[in-house]
Write a protein that holds these residues in place. Sequence first.
Motif, PDB file in Angstrom:
ATOM      1  N   GLY B 252       8.371   0.186   4.442  1.00  0.00           N
ATOM      2  CA  GLY B 252       7.312  -0.451   3.662  1.00  0.00           C
ATOM      3  C   GLY B 252       6.138   0.483   3.445  1.00  0.00           C
ATOM      4  O   GLY B 252       5.631   0.629   2.325  1.00  0.00           O
ATOM      5  N   GLU B 253       5.715   1.152   4.513  1.00  0.00           N
ATOM      6  CA  GLU B 253       4.573   2.073   4.390  1.00  0.00           C
ATOM      7  C   GLU B 253       4.938   3.295   3.565  1.00  0.00           C
ATOM      8  O   GLU B 253       4.112   3.835   2.818  1.00  0.00           O
ATOM      9  N   ALA B 254       6.189   3.754   3.690  1.00  0.00           N
ATOM     10  CA  ALA B 254       6.601   4.952   2.947  1.00  0.00           C
ATOM     11  C   ALA B 254       6.481   4.739   1.451  1.00  0.00           C
ATOM     12  O   ALA B 254       5.980   5.599   0.718  1.00  0.00           O
ATOM     13  N   PHE B 255       6.903   3.569   0.950  1.00  0.00           N
ATOM     14  CA  PHE B 255       6.864   3.357  -0.489  1.00  0.00           C
ATOM     15  C   PHE B 255       5.489   2.926  -0.970  1.00  0.00           C
ATOM     16  O   PHE B 255       5.186   3.035  -2.153  1.00  0.00           O
ATOM     17  N   SER B 256       4.643   2.402  -0.057  1.00  0.00           N
ATOM     18  CA  SER B 256       3.312   2.032  -0.541  1.00  0.00           C
ATOM     19  C   SER B 256       2.326   3.201  -0.438  1.00  0.00           C
ATOM     20  O   SER B 256       1.392   3.288  -1.226  1.00  0.00           O
ATOM     21  N   THR B 257       2.532   4.126   0.502  1.00  0.00           N
ATOM     22  CA  THR B 257       1.607   5.259   0.617  1.00  0.00           C
ATOM     23  C   THR B 257       2.209   6.565   0.101  1.00  0.00           C
ATOM     24  O   THR B 257       1.505   7.542  -0.093  1.00  0.00           O
TER      25      THR B 257
END
Lengths: 322, 420
Positions: B252-257
């Motif tokens: 989740g964090e990889a694709f949002s940041t």
Amino acid sequence: MNGEKKLVVSHAPFWHDGRSIAARNYNTMLAALPAALMGLWIFGGHALGVLSLCIGTAMAWELLLNKIMKRPVSIGNGSAALTGMLLGMVLPASAPVWMVIVATFVAVVLGMVIYGGLGGNPFSPVILALAVLGVSWPLYFNYNYMLQTYDTGFAMAYPLAQLKAFGPGAVTQFSVADFLMGKQSGGIGATFGLGLIAGGLYLIVRGFIRWEISFSFLAGVLVTAWLFNASDSSAYAGPAIHLLSGYTLIGAFFLATDDSSSPVNFIPMLIYGAGAGILTVLIRNIGMYVDGVVLAILLMNVANPLIDAIRPKALGKVVNNA
Amino acid sequence: MIRRAFIGLGRPKLPYSPVADKGAGSVLQVPQPARAIFFVDQPYKDRAGLAIKEGDEVKRGEPIAPFADSKSYALSSVSGVISSIEPYTGARGQKMTAVTVEAKGDAWGPGPGSTPTLEAGLKYLENCAGGLSLARVADGKINSLLVMGVEKDLLSTAVGQVVSEKASSIKKGVDALKKMTGAQKAFIVVPPGLAKIAEGCGCEVKVLNAPYPAGIDRLVLASLFSVTVPAGKSPEDVGFLVVPAESAAAVGEAFSTGRVPDEKVVTLIGKDASAKPLNFRVRIGTPVADVLKLGNVTVNNSDRVILGGPMRGKAVYSLKMPIEPDTDAILVQAADDLPEIADNSCINCGECVRACPARIQVNMLARFLENAHYEEAAARYDLLSCVECGLCSFVCTAKIPIFQYITLGKHELARLGAEA
């Protein structure tokens, strides 16, 4: 790696719940102690001699075999001592020295060590020794003959022998209370019903024996004896004498539950115990032997690998119905 | 250590540890290590086959793929220079390659972008924090995601920590993974204490209220989903992609940041059993020694240091060994606290049979394994049904290392299969 700490490396799990073979055996000896002590109280010094010699020679045989076979000394785990103690408890108080030594030889050497030691034995060592000696020297297991010189203050006729020879009418003199309090003829440690039951319950509660085996054994004896009694009460005695005399109680809690020669799955344990119980009464009532416990358990020992093949399906096991 | 109760009826009761203080404040930050080690799951053959060399620069979140002929990689958690590439043998005989990076600077490398695709996942997210594996997704069989919000082992509270503080990231990750894998459904398995928080994860919440080893993926599938994974197969074969909660949050964090998280939560359990275990946030690849130092745990000769928990972890031989993506806990045992292991023969007490959650005839299995009859052990006594919980060794009266025999048996069986 210079200057680094030397760590211990091993495979998971890194915890153990602390149980051990030694604790298991010593607790079983502890559980058998009340019945053994009552035997010593009733039968006196000679019984102490037999019991001590049994424990001593059983350990000596194992030690000797350890040395001869150049194996690590294994008497510390208590299995030889336990075997000796249980064996002493099912011998008559007047057993001669040679008989004790032969009995422990059969139990420890022929019953255990030649199969690779504890865990490899297909029969309960005590049961095997009793069967071999009982068939070889039947007179020495005739309690009426062996204990005739004992004056204990209660009826010393061996209940099962009376039952076999004269029918149920001859055993009305015995009461359940006497059986429970050890006021009966029999093996040194096999007469004190209450002590054996207390010891057995201790082992069950502590998880050292499998309750399924003991309970189904007793249930097998109870139901079979009751059926016989119900069919012809003049020829067959009721369940009480079958449950409380002879080797029934020590068999149910200490002999049939021998780890190596009994099943570990639930249904097989029930079959094994009930089978031994049913056979016990069959041998006593319509067989030729006075007490059927020994041969009944021995037979179920033989059947054990077959019975224990009844097992639950493992997780994810795929059965191909070709 | 949990001892057997005086009353010995029934199975051993080994409850999972609940997270004590939820929220981010209770987690201590371990500083960036001076040197990090990463394991790539490919055997090192010779220098000629290498696509990288000592002196190459890497950045944070950048995949290090050491081989010209393989896509296998490890994600770097530091920016710096590769100082060595060596063969490494894992605790279970896995032939791997260890890449050491000397940290310098703090620059981020390229990331997976913001569009969740399987290609981006395979290129940047394989073996990210938590130990995600997407290798089997391409088979096209995945229809459900199973997010594991339960601990892998006793004592650890790392997974609970992640679920309690990163529910929204897990939600984003689950949405991304659904797009990447084509899965229609997503489930999250959590202990009762986390059921409320888990509702924010965008999954159907399944509460697991059972002691160890109920949280092992195959047992979860069997108990909560009535799905049996056939022996020798994996959850992917029955349509489930098992996603550690920490991996879901990382995705989740990889694709949002645009950056792949290079940190993970690790529980440190020291020698003092009464002390409260602490959770640390640590860069993957950090030497164990760094975490121990921050947690004030002294290690002496003959102690044991374990990555993972007391039942399923692996002991390390050096404090330089790194935190791996799937390391949830560090357990330190004092030298005089190590249980004894013996070479007794099985006495057939049946404790293992009653303890086994996979209903294996462990008493018979151990006999075959001790005598190296591995194929027969698998065919007749269900070696491959084992879920590797370690309870058989834990309860063994004869103190036989049954779990080790089982691991050896599986390893040898795989080797025999590869040769055939």
